[in-house]
Write a protein that holds these residues in place. Sequence first.
Motif, PDB file in Angstrom:
ATOM      1  N   VAL A 181       0.973  -0.850  -0.004  1.00  0.00           N
ATOM      2  CA  VAL A 181      -0.313   0.376  -0.012  1.00  0.00           C
ATOM      3  C   VAL A 181       0.693   1.353   0.121  1.00  0.00           C
ATOM      4  O   VAL A 181       1.474   1.651   1.361  1.00  0.00           O
ATOM      5  CB  VAL A 181      -0.668   0.018   0.994  1.00  0.00           C
ATOM      6  CG1 VAL A 181      -1.953   0.835   0.886  1.00  0.00           C
ATOM      7  CG2 VAL A 181      -1.841  -1.485   1.428  1.00  0.00           C
ATOM      8  N   PRO A 182       0.996   2.121  -1.035  1.00  0.00           N
ATOM      9  CA  PRO A 182       1.624   3.709  -1.276  1.00  0.00           C
ATOM     10  C   PRO A 182       1.075   4.699  -0.686  1.00  0.00           C
ATOM     11  O   PRO A 182      -0.489   4.226  -1.222  1.00  0.00           O
ATOM     12  CB  PRO A 182       1.357   3.704  -2.757  1.00  0.00           C
ATOM     13  CG  PRO A 182       0.853   2.811  -3.458  1.00  0.00           C
ATOM     14  CD  PRO A 182       0.103   1.409  -2.322  1.00  0.00           C
ATOM     15  N   MET A 183       1.706   5.413   0.731  1.00  0.00           N
ATOM     16  CA  MET A 183       0.081   6.157   1.260  1.00  0.00           C
ATOM     17  C   MET A 183       1.643   7.162   0.675  1.00  0.00           C
ATOM     18  O   MET A 183       2.597   7.540   0.844  1.00  0.00           O
ATOM     19  CB  MET A 183       0.538   5.512   2.350  1.00  0.00           C
ATOM     20  CG  MET A 183       0.719   4.595   3.396  1.00  0.00           C
ATOM     21  SD  MET A 183      -1.447   4.584   2.814  1.00  0.00           S
ATOM     22  CE  MET A 183      -2.052   6.311   4.440  1.00  0.00           C
ATOM     23  N   LEU A 184       0.305   8.270   0.099  1.00  0.00           N
ATOM     24  CA  LEU A 184       1.376   9.838   0.013  1.00  0.00           C
ATOM     25  C   LEU A 184       0.313  10.549   0.476  1.00  0.00           C
ATOM     26  O   LEU A 184      -1.087  10.954   0.220  1.00  0.00           O
ATOM     27  CB  LEU A 184       0.602  10.191  -1.713  1.00  0.00           C
ATOM     28  CG  LEU A 184       1.344   9.353  -2.808  1.00  0.00           C
ATOM     29  CD1 LEU A 184       0.504   9.518  -4.074  1.00  0.00           C
ATOM     30  CD2 LEU A 184       2.570   8.580  -2.656  1.00  0.00           C
ATOM     31  N   TYR A 185       1.281  11.672   1.404  1.00  0.00           N
ATOM     32  CA  TYR A 185      -0.067  12.291   1.648  1.00  0.00           C
ATOM     33  C   TYR A 185      -0.878  11.766   3.394  1.00  0.00           C
ATOM     34  O   TYR A 185      -2.472  12.760   3.242  1.00  0.00           O
ATOM     35  CB  TYR A 185      -0.436  13.757   1.575  1.00  0.00           C
ATOM     36  CG  TYR A 185       1.397  14.991   0.451  1.00  0.00           C
ATOM     37  CD1 TYR A 185       1.694  15.524   1.500  1.00  0.00           C
ATOM     38  CD2 TYR A 185       1.135  14.457  -1.036  1.00  0.00           C
ATOM     39  CE1 TYR A 185       3.003  16.609   0.656  1.00  0.00           C
ATOM     40  CE2 TYR A 185       1.824  15.224  -1.649  1.00  0.00           C
ATOM     41  CZ  TYR A 185       2.397  15.704  -0.758  1.00  0.00           C
ATOM     42  OH  TYR A 185       3.723  16.525  -1.727  1.00  0.00           O
TER      43      TYR A 185
END
Length: 429
Positions: A181-185
């Motif tokens: 799971v990539p998390m951006l901001y």
Amino acid sequence: MKNLVVDNGSYTVKCGFSGDQKSPQITANTVVRTRDGAIHTGNAYLSQHSQYSGMLFKRPHEQGNLTSWEIERPVWDIAFEELRVDAKDTRLILSETPFQLPQLSINTDQIVFEEYGFDSYYRAVPQALVDWVEHDEAEGENGVNSSEQKLTRKSTKKDVKPIKSNFSLIIDSGFNCTWIVPMLYNNVYWKGVRKFPLGGRAINGLLRELISFRHYDVSDEAVLINTIKESTCFMAQDYKKTLSNRSSHDCVFVLPDFKTTTTGYIRDDSTKRSKNSDDSEQQVLHLSDERFTPSEAFYHPEIIFNSSTSNSSKIHSSTFKNLTDLIVESLMTCPVATRPMLSANISIVGGTSKMKNFKERLSHELTSELPMDWTVRIRENRYDSIDMAWHGGVSLSEDDRLNDVCISKKEYFEHGPNWCQRQFGFKNQ
């Protein structure tokens, strides 16, 4: 208003009140039937030492989805009773697997408000909660090369300041599967979410097949198999090299006799003396490549199908993506500018990730697959890998922004069951 954080995993339920507990209460997420027909819920089966053989486990999650509230509800009741939860004056922060089927999520919302009657409610994927935990900076000796990183716990040192990045890649290896799971901001980038369908359950299954074929039939010994995995199994740094030298990794595991031991143990000089038992009376397993072959399925998934009884030629000739392939695929779907930052801020959580050499092997595989000018860095967890999501939920409960996104019981009954799905569903996040 109290905040109750529940990380509802497929293997264990981690729950507790924010501010009151330094660590969560952990309850086995299962209902167990022993050979005498008795039913045990949650942790109750742990005290049935004489009944460990032949236990049948039934879990509420299937393929990562919460499908059976007939099993989940009694587990929650026991956990909430021990914590003395008063739902009417409590706000619930609940974790839910990514891409949960909408109807199953609606069932959860109905249980939360209509059965338990919580005052307010927020639902999120556990990987998003992990991102709320401040991590300690874990750099290598040269500050760049992750292959030289030290995976020691630095959070106890006063001179280490916690840092928080706007970009992080969460790899959650649990009982049923492994999520990337990539998390951006602090937001999940849903286009980059990937599911690798192997976890602790698959390793247990492969280990059970190997031991049953080579040694004894342990097909009904779920507790024994899990004990052997946790005490002996590891991830090989180089599978071919380790396999050629497998004799150096031999160990002897003493099977339970329910007199001197009920779970079994690894035999060495110290344990042999402490047990005061004759070698001729012990049933033992001589393990070598069984210790590292099951976990190699993370990087060679064809091991599972080659060892299966399926005769389908299509299955055996198919190409399966391994964990490294899915992580690279996940990174490449993210915005170009964020990819190097994501690879430099990797967090590994979940019970399966606690296996020996898991982090080192993954770091080595990613370093060989990603561009040379990218930094691959696995960040050090401040808490245990199993309850990172729970601590993230505690951090979220202390943020004022939670008041703007949670849903109250009044709003739920005004707008109907679909209202929570519209607010918390993965399409709108």
